[in-house]
Design a protein around this motif. Sequence first.
Motif, PDB file in Angstrom:
ATOM      1  N   HIS A  24      -8.952   1.920   0.987  1.00  0.00           N
ATOM      2  CA  HIS A  24      -8.284   0.773   1.605  1.00  0.00           C
ATOM      3  C   HIS A  24      -7.237   1.237   2.617  1.00  0.00           C
ATOM      4  N   LEU A  25      -6.587   2.371   2.343  1.00  0.00           N
ATOM      5  CA  LEU A  25      -5.659   2.927   3.328  1.00  0.00           C
ATOM      6  C   LEU A  25      -6.375   3.186   4.652  1.00  0.00           C
TER       7      LEU A  25
ATOM      8  N   GLN B 262       0.839  -1.191   0.000  1.00  0.00           N
ATOM      9  CA  GLN B 262       0.000   0.000   0.000  1.00  0.00           C
ATOM     10  C   GLN B 262       0.876   1.245   0.000  1.00  0.00           C
ATOM     11  N   ARG B 263       0.433   2.237  -0.745  1.00  0.00           N
ATOM     12  CA  ARG B 263       1.210   3.459  -0.885  1.00  0.00           C
ATOM     13  C   ARG B 263       0.334   4.679  -0.617  1.00  0.00           C
TER      14      ARG B 263
ATOM     15  N   ALA C 240      -8.502   2.109  -3.586  1.00  0.00           N
ATOM     16  CA  ALA C 240      -7.175   2.052  -2.961  1.00  0.00           C
ATOM     17  C   ALA C 240      -7.045   3.109  -1.869  1.00  0.00           C
TER      18      ALA C 240
ATOM     19  N   SER D 126      -7.544  -0.014   6.532  1.00  0.00           N
ATOM     20  CA  SER D 126      -6.489  -0.937   6.972  1.00  0.00           C
ATOM     21  C   SER D 126      -5.835  -0.528   8.278  1.00  0.00           C
TER      22      SER D 126
END
Length: 491
Positions: free
Chosen positions: A325-326, A267-268, A322, A329
């Motif tokens: 998702h950060l 993940q970024r 995405a 998480s």
Amino acid sequence: MTLLAELAAAIGPDHVLAGPAGAPFLTDWRRRYTGRAAAVVRPASTAEVARVVGICLRHGAPMVPQGGNTGLAGGATPDDSGRAVVISLARMNRIRAVDPLNDTLVAEAGCVLQAVQDAARQAGRLFPLSLASEGSCTIGGNLSTNAGGTQVLRYGNARELALGLEVVTPDGEIWNGLRGLRKDNTGYHLRDLYLGAEGTLGIITAATLRLFPLPAAQCVALAALGTLDDALALLARARSGFDAALTAFEIMSGASLDVVVRAFPRQRVPLAPAPWYALLELSDSEGEAHARERFERVLTAALDDGVVRDVAIAESLAQGKALWHLRESISEAQAAEGKNIKHDIAVPTSAIPAFVAATDALLERWLPGVRHVTFGHLGDGNLHYNVSRPESMPEAGFLARQDQVYRLVHDSVQAHGGSISAEHGIGQLRRDELPRYKSPVEMALMRRLKQALDPRGLMNPGKVLPPPARFARPPGGDAGGPAKPDPRRPG
């Protein structure tokens, strides 16, 4: 007949679990509480729930309603007496009706939240309650804890999404209040007694839920911020620029995203490091191009005025997922680093910068090196103010200070006009703290309601309300650090 024999006759022996077969139902999701039970029963209909309650009433057996067992406050776990019957509603998982013209859906309590969302979407409608656990939590549990989630800013908590309920009362009667009405001014609003009551006043078996039009497009952006005051300024601009189209405004500390990247290197974060980040979601009724144009206009102005440091707007559905998702998480990433002390608090949105600054400073003075993983729903004032141990401190030593950390944080919440539970409920976790933060009048009224509806105290005992004389409410609190424990407080 014995209790187990009567239960088996009422709902079938295959659905009365005793001994090792019932073990998966006896530990909460966080593995903080493990209890014992006389049996775990799995009724398949409201009539069967009513029969189970009647049997338990005759035998004097406490009852613990349970949905997906994803709660975070121990509200669905029995005590260790071994007398309770856990009533799992997982088999009650039917969508009974969908009425697109009335924008309502009737779901049984054991329906998984994601299944409710899917049923609404198939009818061209939106059910907006959205949680990280939506693939396993159930609608009955959501309503019993008045769940919040990421879209409260636009649609409200679970309480605002339920028009009617079907409930089995503590004496085994069935109240059918499933009318899908927006207006019903015919006396006491019984529905609100059970929403957020965590199964202590009755068992929700079905609900009539509010639906909404599906948005034509959703757009997601991540903004880097210098301070929480900047986050409030951005929230004000977003509300002014988007009005009801702003469906989510999440805040995450830079430290919380650092935890995610350490735990999940794939993940970024698509922006340079910053002290704070805001995640915004815009649901547009016209289309993707219109949504993006609105986003760009408001966020570009915020950049130009120095309110935000940088912005990334998702270019696709995958990029939007995405970014979400950060956010989703963070809890899992924290768990990978070890145990931490979680707080689910609410303060007035305007007080959040002052609360965080004051509480961070208090904890740092009391426990040097403590780490703060702060994130949550800035738009509705709900923060998950999580505290991780100093790197030099063993986990056991840190957890031994848990009660003092709770006291310090909760006292600060109260000093800033807040609540010690925003969306997770009281359960067992915060039960004994409640008298410190609610007035004697509030506690007395809650006890009278419990006594009136559940005079034998068999419905989910030991949750929400502590024993009447167990705790004293101290006069005020210690602003400079953890208050001295009440001498009557165990442990």
